[in-house]
Design a protein around this motif. Structure first.
Motif, PDB file in Angstrom:
ATOM      1  N   VAL A 169       2.733   6.290 -12.707  1.00  8.60           N
ATOM      2  CA  VAL A 169       1.275   6.325 -12.615  1.00  8.60           C
ATOM      3  C   VAL A 169       0.714   4.997 -13.102  1.00  8.60           C
ATOM      4  O   VAL A 169      -0.189   4.435 -12.488  1.00  8.60           O
ATOM      5  CB  VAL A 169       0.711   7.505 -13.445  1.00  8.60           C
ATOM      6  N   ASP A 170       1.274   4.480 -14.171  1.00  5.25           N
ATOM      7  CA  ASP A 170       0.822   3.205 -14.739  1.00  5.25           C
ATOM      8  C   ASP A 170       1.633   2.064 -14.112  1.00  5.25           C
ATOM      9  O   ASP A 170       2.806   1.901 -14.408  1.00  5.25           O
ATOM     10  CB  ASP A 170       1.009   3.215 -16.253  1.00  5.25           C
ATOM     11  N   ILE A 195      16.487   6.121 -10.175  1.00  4.70           N
ATOM     12  CA  ILE A 195      16.926   6.789  -8.947  1.00  4.70           C
ATOM     13  C   ILE A 195      15.856   6.661  -7.857  1.00  4.70           C
ATOM     14  O   ILE A 195      16.175   6.558  -6.669  1.00  4.70           O
ATOM     15  CB  ILE A 195      17.327   8.259  -9.196  1.00  4.70           C
ATOM     16  N   TYR A 196      14.582   6.628  -8.259  1.00  3.27           N
ATOM     17  CA  TYR A 196      13.505   6.491  -7.275  1.00  3.27           C
ATOM     18  C   TYR A 196      13.438   5.070  -6.715  1.00  3.27           C
ATOM     19  O   TYR A 196      13.112   4.878  -5.546  1.00  3.27           O
ATOM     20  CB  TYR A 196      12.163   6.888  -7.873  1.00  3.27           C
ATOM     21  N   VAL A 233       6.711  -0.282 -10.204  1.00  2.04           N
ATOM     22  CA  VAL A 233       7.343   0.311 -11.375  1.00  2.04           C
ATOM     23  C   VAL A 233       7.586   1.784 -11.039  1.00  2.04           C
ATOM     24  O   VAL A 233       6.673   2.485 -10.590  1.00  2.04           O
ATOM     25  CB  VAL A 233       6.446   0.187 -12.630  1.00  2.04           C
ATOM     26  N   PHE A 234       8.838   2.226 -11.225  1.00  2.00           N
ATOM     27  CA  PHE A 234       9.202   3.619 -10.958  1.00  2.00           C
ATOM     28  C   PHE A 234       9.423   4.359 -12.269  1.00  2.00           C
ATOM     29  O   PHE A 234       9.736   3.745 -13.288  1.00  2.00           O
ATOM     30  CB  PHE A 234      10.482   3.690 -10.109  1.00  2.00           C
ATOM     31  N   SER A 255       0.822  -1.212   0.000  1.00  2.41           N
ATOM     32  CA  SER A 255       0.000   0.000   0.000  1.00  2.41           C
ATOM     33  C   SER A 255       0.860   1.267   0.000  1.00  2.41           C
ATOM     34  O   SER A 255       0.326   2.366  -0.149  1.00  2.41           O
ATOM     35  CB  SER A 255      -0.940  -0.001   1.207  1.00  2.41           C
ATOM     36  N   ASP A 256       2.185   1.130   0.163  1.00  3.02           N
ATOM     37  CA  ASP A 256       3.078   2.293   0.163  1.00  3.02           C
ATOM     38  C   ASP A 256       3.000   3.014  -1.176  1.00  3.02           C
ATOM     39  O   ASP A 256       2.998   2.380  -2.235  1.00  3.02           O
ATOM     40  CB  ASP A 256       4.522   1.876   0.417  1.00  3.02           C
ATOM     41  N   GLN A 257       2.940   4.318  -1.110  1.00  5.66           N
ATOM     42  CA  GLN A 257       2.973   5.156  -2.309  1.00  5.66           C
ATOM     43  C   GLN A 257       4.334   5.836  -2.359  1.00  5.66           C
ATOM     44  O   GLN A 257       4.553   6.851  -1.724  1.00  5.66           O
ATOM     45  CB  GLN A 257       1.841   6.197  -2.275  1.00  5.66           C
TER      46      GLN A 257
END
Length: 153
Positions: free
Chosen positions: A49-50, A64-65, A59-60, A41-43
């Protein structure tokens, strides 16, 4: 963002592997999630977005994220006393799903840090680089990019 250099290294790695489509790259590389962080559930900052490209893993938008998220997880582990390579990998990659002992051994060998030595945040770039190698079979990212991901965490 200085992370753009990571794209150049990724393209160089793809070139070194031969002419492959993106679908042939390791899942973690395709997802910009080189540590294969599972969906919860972590955002996470930088989540695409997809998320339809992978039912199990985040999926980032940029690698780097994914690295930043992994560093945040390591910081969370440390706050609970999970602060050695052995403890980190045993938590990250439990033996019911992974060859945990081999994973621990590889990360310890690649970092030069004994598996039972307490690590600090300054060790995270080396640990994450070694974990990326294990998770994907290679590590296409620069030390600079990994350090930046850790710094952003």
């Amino acid at each position: 963002m200085r992370g753009v250099k990571g794209y150049l290294i990724l393209f160089a790695a793809v070139g070194a592997l031969g002419v492959y489509g993106v679908s042939k790259l390791a899942r973690g590389i395709r997802n910009n999630n080189p540590l294969n962080i599972e969906r919860t559930s972590d955002q996470w900052l930088g989540m695409a977005v997809d998320q339809s490209g992978d039912a199990r893993f985040v999926v980032f938008d940029h690698e780097i994220y994914g690295i930043r998220a992994a560093a945040k997880i390591l910081k969370s582990y440390a706050s609970r006393g999970v602060n050695t390579i052995e403890k980190i990998i045993s938590t990250w990659a439990p033996s019911h799903e992974n060859h945990t002992e081999s994973y621990i051994s590889t990360v310890s060998r690649r970092t030069g840090i004994p598996a039972n030595q307490v690590v600090t945040e300054s060790d995270y770039p080396a640990i994450l680089a070694a974990m990326i190698y294990v998770e994907n079979g290679f590590n296409p990212y620069s030390e600079e990019l990994i350090r930046e991901g850790v710094r952003l965490a």
